[in-house]
Scaffold this active site. Structure first.
Site, short mmCIF file in Angstrom:
data_model
loop_
_atom_site.label_atom_id
_atom_site.label_comp_id
_atom_site.label_asym_id
_atom_site.label_seq_id
_atom_site.Cartn_x
_atom_site.Cartn_y
_atom_site.Cartn_z
N ASP A 98 -51.56 -33.43 -2.51
CA ASP A 98 -51.92 -34.02 -3.79
C ASP A 98 -52.83 -35.21 -3.49
O ASP A 98 -52.39 -36.22 -2.93
CB ASP A 98 -50.64 -34.47 -4.50
CG ASP A 98 -50.80 -34.60 -5.99
OD1 ASP A 98 -51.85 -35.06 -6.44
OD2 ASP A 98 -49.84 -34.26 -6.72
N ASP A 201 -55.61 -35.15 -8.45
CA ASP A 201 -55.08 -35.93 -9.57
C ASP A 201 -56.21 -36.44 -10.49
O ASP A 201 -57.24 -36.93 -9.99
CB ASP A 201 -54.33 -37.13 -8.97
CG ASP A 201 -53.42 -37.83 -9.96
OD1 ASP A 201 -52.53 -37.17 -10.51
OD2 ASP A 201 -53.60 -39.05 -10.17
N GLU A 256 -56.36 -31.48 -11.65
CA GLU A 256 -55.54 -31.86 -12.79
C GLU A 256 -56.50 -32.32 -13.89
O GLU A 256 -56.83 -33.50 -14.00
CB GLU A 256 -54.55 -32.97 -12.44
CG GLU A 256 -53.52 -33.14 -13.54
CD GLU A 256 -53.06 -34.57 -13.76
OE1 GLU A 256 -52.02 -34.76 -14.41
OE2 GLU A 256 -53.72 -35.51 -13.29
N HIS A 318 -43.97 -32.53 -12.83
CA HIS A 318 -43.25 -33.79 -12.66
C HIS A 318 -43.59 -34.81 -13.74
O HIS A 318 -43.13 -35.95 -13.67
CB HIS A 318 -43.58 -34.37 -11.29
CG HIS A 318 -45.04 -34.76 -11.20
ND1 HIS A 318 -46.06 -33.84 -11.27
CD2 HIS A 318 -45.64 -35.97 -11.08
CE1 HIS A 318 -47.22 -34.46 -11.21
NE2 HIS A 318 -47.00 -35.76 -11.09
N ASP A 319 -44.44 -34.44 -14.70
CA ASP A 319 -44.87 -35.39 -15.73
C ASP A 319 -44.31 -35.08 -17.11
O ASP A 319 -44.55 -35.86 -18.05
CB ASP A 319 -46.41 -35.37 -15.86
CG ASP A 319 -47.11 -36.09 -14.72
OD1 ASP A 319 -46.47 -36.97 -14.09
OD2 ASP A 319 -48.28 -35.79 -14.46
O1 TEU Z 1 -51.14 -37.65 -14.32
C1 TEU Z 1 -52.22 -37.90 -15.17
C2 TEU Z 1 -51.84 -38.10 -16.57
O2 TEU Z 1 -52.69 -38.02 -17.42
C3 TEU Z 1 -50.42 -38.49 -16.84
O3 TEU Z 1 -50.39 -39.86 -16.84
C4 TEU Z 1 -49.89 -37.99 -18.11
O4 TEU Z 1 -50.62 -38.49 -19.19
C5 TEU Z 1 -48.46 -38.43 -18.30
O5 TEU Z 1 -47.77 -38.33 -17.11
C6 TEU Z 1 -47.78 -37.56 -19.34
O6 TEU Z 1 -46.43 -37.86 -19.36
C7 TEU Z 1 -51.32 -37.80 -12.97
C8 TEU Z 1 -50.01 -37.57 -12.24
O7 TEU Z 1 -49.61 -36.24 -12.44
C9 TEU Z 1 -49.00 -38.56 -12.70
O8 TEU Z 1 -47.75 -38.35 -12.10
C10 TEU Z 1 -49.52 -39.94 -12.33
O9 TEU Z 1 -48.65 -40.91 -12.84
C11 TEU Z 1 -50.92 -40.18 -12.90
O10 TEU Z 1 -51.79 -39.09 -12.63
C12 TEU Z 1 -51.54 -41.38 -12.25
O11 TEU Z 1 -51.87 -41.08 -10.93
#
Ligand code: TEU
Length: 510
Positions: A98, A201, A256, A318-319
């Site tokens: 990642d 990311d 992403e 994970h988000d």
């Molecule tokens: O996520 C990008 C992102 O847009 C997220 O912040 C999303 O809006 C949010 O998690 C929704 O709940 C990526 C990664 O997947 C995330 O884990 C990171 O926190 C973020 O980038 C910053 O690097």
């Protein structure tokens, strides 16, 4: 089937903190992943993607990288990584890392230098601006998670730096060729070590709109692309693609592209010269509803087929709350959703633990740690029914519900479990060119049911998912055998033409 491996693959996302701990610090590690490769090989996944494992102050649990070319000691060492990579490759499992190019940690030596003075040679590696008129932030952009200004003032030098996420995550300036070169170097480091590719990311946001203008409220919405220079971003992505393509083997990058518009996501494939794969999160936010899913699938076909772009499918990561939780918790739905995810045209991305039918953990207030409120889906994987569920010490987050039943050992011993359903689906994919790389046609919908046909040369499959709580009769012509049924009912029998409530089936010609 001469298609690239990543078109045939099922990718399994590992959130390393929560997968398996071997050194007893309550946080998962690389050795824990290595020791559980058996589980993944038995399940039948083709590749793993590891959420960030690089040194990090962990303000955003690894998405704040302070060194792109090393392993955080909590996860292990470069030696541990090489062993994991070797073992995975020996089992035919590819490994994706990642890569976090939009921002570094504020402790990254590049940022430490950059902030040290206005004259520092790395000043322009980040986005520094003078205060706006009246002394506040340079524009009205807001940061994710906090919703506060995306600018933080550095008192010592009197300028603000931009951070689309936490103040501990300053955005890099991708218009600076030195940044491009340095970041390419970090990719080479891992490509030289033998990784098969990267999940990238926030790739859609790395180049900002020229002049960094203030925006209207609509344009500031969390999924708007108004802040970004899309063409500039595509130029950067083309450079990354050329770099990957200069390496032997099919190295892959999945971006992403967190934009809730499938047509917009489609742009990031370029003319086959940008991302190999781009996440399309529109279906992830669809509720458990046949009509909505039918439309979202059709949309993917309409947007991606004309440009020969290969789709991706994601239900959990994970988000976001796990899909079982989002869909209300029923196991029948979680099972039907597995059929949906794994039989659609495109590369499916599973999130660790969905094969165990996990729901989000309920996190007591005193144990909440994520600034984005995403702890529930990041709960540790229960490996067995013992008190510690295979974890040598209390993990950093509580276990998901029903961990004494929903764990790898118990479910593996039960041939009718959701875990075995995932395994059967993966095996069915592997055995069928139609499911793996074939074309797709959505069939005319029935109320509550979505159906599609997959085909490759003379291999054909039909898939039907009953989203409704009632039995449905479906009018398929010809004779079909149930290859996989989400609840196991009627499997290997002639298909009798009815779907049980919330049942999904994969059919092959009899
Ligand atoms: O996520 C990008 C992102 O847009 C997220 O912040 C999303 O809006 C949010 O998690 C929704 O709940 C990526 C990664 O997947 C995330 O884990 C990171 O926190 C973020 O980038 C910053 O690097």
């Amino acid at each position: 089937m001469p298609e690239a491996w990543w078109k045939r693959a099922v990718v399994y996302q590992i959130y390393p903190r929560s997968f398996a701990d071997t050194d007893g610090d309550g946080v998962g590690d690389l050795e824990g992943i290595r020791r559980h490769l058996d589980h993944l090989e038995w399940l039948g996944v083709d590749a793993i993607w590891l959420s960030p494992i690089f040194p990090s102050p962990m303000a955003d649990f690894g998405y704040d990288v302070s060194d792109y070319c090393d392993i955080d000691p909590r996860f292990g060492t470069l030696h541990d990584f090489d062993r994991l990579l070797d073992d995975a490759h020996r089992r035919g499992i590819r490994v994706l890392l990642d890569w976090v190019p939009n921002h570094t940690s504020d402790r990254h030596p590049w940022f430490v230098e950059s902030r040290s003075s206005r004259a520092n040679p790395k000043r322009d590696w980040y986005l520094w601006r003078d205060p706006g008129p009246g002394g506040g932030p340079p524009n009205n952009w807001r940061a994710a998670f906090t919703g506060e200004s995306a600018w933080t003032l550095d008192e010592a030098t009197g300028q603000y730096y931009l951070h689309l996420f936490l103040p501990q995550q300053p955005d890099l300036n991708w218009r600076n060729p030195e940044v491009v070169a340095a970041m390419h170097g970090t990719l080479r480091f891992w490509l030289d070590r033998g990784v098969d590719g990267f999940r990238i990311d926030v790739i859609h946001g790395i180049v900002k709109r020229p002049g960094l203008p203030s925006l209207t409220d609509d344009e500031l919405g969390p999924y708007s692309t108004a802040r970004f220079d899309v063409d500039g971003t595509l130029d950067v992505i083309r450079g990354l693609r050329r770099l990957l393509d200069s390496y032997p083997g099919d190295r892959v990058m999945v971006g992403e592209t967190y934009i809730l518009s499938t047509s917009h996501v489609a742009r990031y494939y370029g003319l086959g010269d940008c991302l190999h794969l781009a996440f399309n999160f529109v279906p992830l936010y669809a509720p458990w509803d046949a009509a909505r899913w039918h439309r979202r699938i059709q949309r993917v076909i309409d947007e991606l087929e004309p440009i020969a772009a290969w789709p991706t499918w994601v239900l959990s990561n994970h988000d976001n709350p796990r899909h079982r939780t989002r869909y209300g918790g029923s196991e029948a739905r979680a099972r039907a959703a597995a059929v949906l995810l794994l039989t659609m045209k495109g590369t499916p991305f599973m999130y660790m633990g969905e094969e165990l039918g996990l729901e989000d953990a309920r996190i007591p207030v005193r144990r909440r740690v994520d600034p984005g409120g995403r702890d529930g889906c990041r709960a540790p994987i229960p490996w067995d029914r013992s008190r510690g569920h295979g974890w040598p010490a209390e993990p950093w987050l509580p276990f998901p519900p029903h961990a004494s039943l929903r764990n790898a050992r118990v479910l593996r011993a039960d041939g009718s479990s959701i875990l075995h359903l995932y395994r059967r689906l993966l095996a069915a994919r592997r055995a069928s060119p139609a499911l793996m790389v074939g074309g797709v046609e959505l069939l005319a919908p029935l109320p509550g049911v979505v159906m599609w046909r997959r085909h490759h040369e003379d291999d054909v499959r039909l898939v039907a998912v009953n989203f409704s709580a009632e039995e449905r009769t479906i009018p398929f012509e010809g004779r079909w055998t149930v290859e996989v049924a989400s609840d196991g009912a009627g499997q290997a029998d002639r298909f009798a033409g009815t779907l049980r409530p919330e049942q999904a089936v994969v059919l092959r010609p009899s």
